[in-house]
Structure formats: structure tokens, C-alpha cells
Design a protein around this motif. Structure first.
Motif, mmCIF file in Angstrom:
data_model
loop_
_atom_site.group_PDB
_atom_site.id
_atom_site.type_symbol
_atom_site.label_atom_id
_atom_site.label_comp_id
_atom_site.label_asym_id
_atom_site.label_seq_id
_atom_site.Cartn_x
_atom_site.Cartn_y
_atom_site.Cartn_z
ATOM 1 N N CYS A 122 0.736 -0.995 -0.065
ATOM 2 C CA CYS A 122 0.101 -0.169 0.017
ATOM 3 C C CYS A 122 0.945 1.262 0.065
ATOM 4 O O CYS A 122 0.416 2.263 0.366
ATOM 5 C CB CYS A 122 -0.988 -0.105 1.409
ATOM 6 N N ASN A 141 4.051 3.430 -2.039
ATOM 7 C CA ASN A 141 5.081 3.689 -3.068
ATOM 8 C C ASN A 141 6.461 3.238 -2.822
ATOM 9 O O ASN A 141 6.991 3.978 -1.734
ATOM 10 C CB ASN A 141 4.843 5.370 -3.591
ATOM 11 N N GLU A 180 4.913 6.832 0.037
ATOM 12 C CA GLU A 180 3.689 7.370 0.355
ATOM 13 C C GLU A 180 2.768 6.481 0.443
ATOM 14 O O GLU A 180 2.922 5.531 -0.424
ATOM 15 C CB GLU A 180 3.460 8.716 -0.515
ATOM 16 N N LYS A 181 1.600 6.520 1.018
ATOM 17 C CA LYS A 181 0.618 5.602 0.823
ATOM 18 C C LYS A 181 -0.099 5.887 -0.385
ATOM 19 O O LYS A 181 -0.409 7.055 -0.652
ATOM 20 C CB LYS A 181 -0.509 5.879 2.077
ATOM 21 N N VAL A 182 -0.659 5.062 -1.021
ATOM 22 C CA VAL A 182 -1.238 5.005 -2.304
ATOM 23 C C VAL A 182 -2.474 4.295 -2.302
ATOM 24 O O VAL A 182 -2.736 3.420 -1.714
ATOM 25 C CB VAL A 182 -0.166 4.417 -3.506
ATOM 26 N N LYS A 219 -5.600 2.648 -4.242
ATOM 27 C CA LYS A 219 -5.584 1.247 -5.342
ATOM 28 C C LYS A 219 -6.984 1.314 -6.107
ATOM 29 O O LYS A 219 -7.819 2.010 -5.721
ATOM 30 C CB LYS A 219 -5.721 -0.122 -4.442
ATOM 31 N N ASP A 254 -8.650 3.097 -0.197
ATOM 32 C CA ASP A 254 -7.702 2.622 0.741
ATOM 33 C C ASP A 254 -7.834 1.331 1.194
ATOM 34 O O ASP A 254 -8.880 0.870 1.665
ATOM 35 C CB ASP A 254 -8.000 3.715 1.809
#
Length: 311
Positions: free
Chosen positions: A177, A179, A184-186, A188, A209
Motif C-alpha cells: 500500500c 509507493n 507515500e501511501k497510495v 488502489k 484505501d
């Protein structure tokens, strides 16, 4: 067509190669979209133990599965180690076939458990709490490693022989989850998993998320455990799945047999209402917090495990 109990038909030379490594495969347990699961055995530290074996014939899978999903699954299986995740003994590739030797769950899965007449009205809360806490702690661990499961459902909760321990399995749709370059949180955008367990934002094909969608799916699992039924009807899911995320017009719901609570849920107005009197208020509260339409206020797995229900 092979069926449960049939002897596994090895490709040429595979049986000998596996035996040289200390592994055997006997009969078929079940089959799925991407492969078979068979009974097997493994020699570990000089002792022979019974195992399950997931067998994936790469020639019968899509390029998307081979290039996108399978590498993530194998990475997850190899790296995610927790007492309530099914243990992996070895992953072996022979020509175009992948063999995954894993811990065998002699109690079957949660879906099968609920077919027992003893659980006609659901699993009693004290027992459900023990089983659920185990898989919840496993999911918290997975999330803590930066991964999401994305296919949480009753069939992917496996049990020991006396049905006192539950463990998570099947990481075919798991994903990182974050990058890998920026950290950093990405969000989907791949639709995957079972629609009956999918969060509304997934059904609407919105970027999501994956941690929060896992929490929703776990809420569905808990609801099924204590009720022995699905929280949402097929009609409701079809409405959610057909909803145009770009539409400015609210969905029209006219079917009289759908309750007002369900209609509100489809319109994202209120959380699911849980009315079964035999379920404790703490358990109802936990389910409502997990099955929260609003992703900003839906709790995470740390708050699930610190909930009053487990006290």
C-alpha cells in the motif's frame, strides 16, 4: 474433471523432483480459479508432517495473473510470518508449475464450519471472539508491514481440527500500500475479492484505501460469524455494483422488500443497523464501526483490537 479425493496427476518428472526434496502429493482437496489444492507431506527437520499443497499451472493462467498477482502472492507467502497466518514450508517451481507446500488446516474453513447445525444461528460470541481476535491480529500485522490482503472472506479463514484456532490464508490479491520510491501511501484501483465482502467504494470502482477496505471485509466476516448469514442481500450488492460513480443523480430504490436501513446504506446515509437481540452491544458496536460507509471514520485494525468487545 477432477474432484475431491482423486489422486493428483503429476506432469512428467515432477513427482520424482519433489520426492528428492522431501515432498509428496496425494489426493485433491479442492480446486479454484487459479489452481488446485491437494493433500501432501513434507519432511521438516527430519520429521514427516502432513501439508496442503497449492498447485498453480502457469500455462492455464492469464498474463495479468502471472505478471501482476502471482509475484505479489509469492512474496507475501514468503515474507508474512504470523502465528495466525497459515505457515508456508516451501515454494517450488518446476517448469511451468508452482507448488506451494503449506500448513494443513484439518478443520476446514469458516464457511464450512457454519454449515454445522450447531452453528445454525451463528457462532456463540465467546468462541467467535477467540477465533476473530486471532485473524484480526494477523491482519493488523499484515497492515503493519505495509500490505493489504484484499480477499478476506469466510473461505479464507482456516481452522484447526478442533476449531479453536483460526488463521488467514490466500494472498492472491495482496498488495503493498506504499509507493516503493517515495514511501507515500497510495490508493488502489484494482477491483478484486468477493463482492459480498467488498466495501462500497470498491463496488463503485472508486480509488480506495486497501487498509480500510480490509477492515470493512473483516466486519462482514464478524457479522457472518455471529449471525450465520450475510449482512447484505444480493439485490443490494447489485445496486451498489451498478452505481455510476460519476453520476450526480442519487440511485433510485423502489423495491418494497428492501428495508429502509438497507436503502440508507445504499445511499451512504447511515451505517448498517444490527438488531439481533442475542448479540451483545459491544459486538454490535464493533461491527458498526467496521461497516462504516464513511472511510474517514471507519476504524483501523489497531482500534478493532483495542475495542471494548475484547476486554
Amino acid at each position: 474433471m477432477s474432484k475431491a479425493g482423486d489422486k493428483y496427476d503429476f506432469p512428467p518428472h515432477h513427482e520424482k523432483r519433489l520426492q528428492e526434496k522431501g515432498y509428496t502429493i496425494s489426493t485433491l482437496l479442492n480446486s479454484g480459479k487459479y489452481g488446485l489444492v491437494c493433500n501432501g507431506s513434507a519432511t521438516v527437520n527430519g520429521s514427516t508432517i502432513n501439508t496442503a499443497v497449492k498447485i498453480i499451472d502457469l500455462t492455464k493462467t492469464s498474463a495479468d495473473y502471472r505478471n501482476k498477482f502471482l509475484p505479489k502472492e509469492l512474496y507475501s507467502l514468503d515474507t508474512l510470518k504470523h502465528e495466525f497466518i497459515i505457515k508456508i514450508y516451501d515454494i517450488i517451481l518446476i517448469t511451468n508449475t508452482v507448488y506451494v507446500f503449506m500448513e494443513r488446516a484439518d478443520g476446514g474453513d469458516l464457511f464450512d464450519m457454519l454449515k454445522d447445525s450447531a452453528y445454525k444461528s451463528g457462532i456463540p460470541e465467546p468462541k467467535a471472539k477467540i477465533l476473530y481476535k486471532g485473524i484480526a491480529s494477523a491482519l493488523q500485522y499484515i497492515h503493519g508491514r505495509g500490505w493489504a490482503h484484499r480477499d478476506l472472506k469466510s473461505e479464507n479463514v482456516l481452522l484447526n481440527a478442533d476449531k479453536t484456532i483460526a488463521k488467514l490464508t490466500d494472498f492472491g490479491f495482496s498488495t503493498s500500500c506504499f509507493n516503493t520510491q517515495t514511501g507515500e501511501k497510495v490508493l488502489k484501483d484494482t477491483y478484486c475479492g468477493s463482492p459480498f465482502y467488498a466495501a462500497p467504494e470498491v463496488l463503485r470502482a472508486q480509488p480506495y484505501d486497501a487498509f480500510k477496505t480490509d477492515v470493512w471485509s473483516m466486519g462482514v466476516v464478524l457479522y457472518i460469524m455471529v449471525n450465520n448469514k450475510m449482512p447484505f442481500s444480493n439485490a443490494l450488492l447489485q445496486k451498489l455494483a451498478k452505481l455510476d460513480p460519476n453520476s450526480k443523480t442519487p440511485i433510485q430504490i423502489t423495491k418494497n422488500s428492501i428495508s429502509n436501513d438497507c436503502k440508507d446504506l445504499m445511499l451512504c446515509k447511515t451505517p448498517i443497523q444490527i438488531t439481533k437481540n442475542s448479540i451483545s452491544n459491544d459486538c454490535k458496536d464493533l461491527m458498526q464501526k467496521q461497516l462504516d460507509i464513511n472511510t474517514r471514520t471507519r476504524i483501523d485494525m489497531a482500534h478493532v483490537l483495542s475495542h471494548q468487545w475484547f476486554k
